[in-house]
Design a protein around this motif. Sequence first.
Motif, PDB file in Angstrom:
ATOM      1  N   LYS A  24       3.754 -59.341  47.523  1.00 45.29           N
ATOM      2  CA  LYS A  24       5.216 -59.395  47.379  1.00 45.29           C
ATOM      3  C   LYS A  24       5.634 -59.151  45.930  1.00 45.29           C
ATOM      4  N   GLU A  25       4.948 -59.791  45.002  1.00 45.75           N
ATOM      5  CA  GLU A  25       5.293 -59.624  43.583  1.00 45.75           C
ATOM      6  C   GLU A  25       5.013 -58.197  43.125  1.00 45.75           C
TER       7      GLU A  25
ATOM      8  N   SER B  62       7.687 -55.858  44.385  1.00 45.37           N
ATOM      9  CA  SER B  62       8.903 -56.054  43.602  1.00 45.37           C
ATOM     10  C   SER B  62       8.809 -55.333  42.250  1.00 45.37           C
ATOM     11  N   ARG B  63       7.710 -55.514  41.547  1.00 43.57           N
ATOM     12  CA  ARG B  63       7.532 -54.897  40.228  1.00 43.57           C
ATOM     13  C   ARG B  63       7.422 -53.376  40.304  1.00 43.57           C
TER      14      ARG B  63
ATOM     15  N   GLY C  19       8.502 -51.400  42.825  1.00 45.81           N
ATOM     16  CA  GLY C  19       9.518 -50.746  43.649  1.00 45.81           C
ATOM     17  C   GLY C  19       8.916 -50.120  44.898  1.00 45.81           C
TER      18      GLY C  19
ATOM     19  N   TYR D 257       6.601 -53.620  50.863  1.00 44.93           N
ATOM     20  CA  TYR D 257       5.567 -54.599  51.183  1.00 44.93           C
ATOM     21  C   TYR D 257       5.565 -54.832  52.686  1.00 44.93           C
TER      22      TYR D 257
END
Length: 162
Positions: free
Chosen positions: A12-13, A16-17, A19, A22
């Motif tokens: 997930k992280e 997010s980082r 783009g 997931y």
Amino acid sequence: GTPGVGKTTLGKELASRAGMTYINVGDMAKEGELYEGFDEEYDCPILDEDRVIDELEDKMSEGGVIVDYHGCDFFPERWFHIVFVLRTENSYLYDRLESRGYKGKKLQDNIQCEIFQTLYEEAMLSYREEIVHQLPSNTPEDLERNLDQIMQWIEQWMKDNN
């Protein structure tokens, strides 16, 4: 990686980082009821792998997807440019699984799976060895180091392939 090693937190992280998209295969299977039965011994549903592949095919062909699942031998090799297997020391893993309510055979078998590197070996047999990497996943510092390392890899891959 084995349940409890930190796949979801990392995935997930990272998405997010970077783009990226997931996908947690377990959640997707639950939402779409992509099962072919129930395993009484492990108290969990049995994944219908063919239906999972069908469900993911279009998303995977677009690229930019992080797939989170403990096993990997049924995914087509063409889907992945790199495979990361998270590894956690047994003392950490035992506590994480116990806090999730794992007990008895399910707890012991997951710990043994980690001890014997079962999922790493599965990945090595399923994909070209040079794209399979083990990452330690014991502490928050390991998580940060893994995120940094994978982000560097993604940036390099983008430079080399675009």
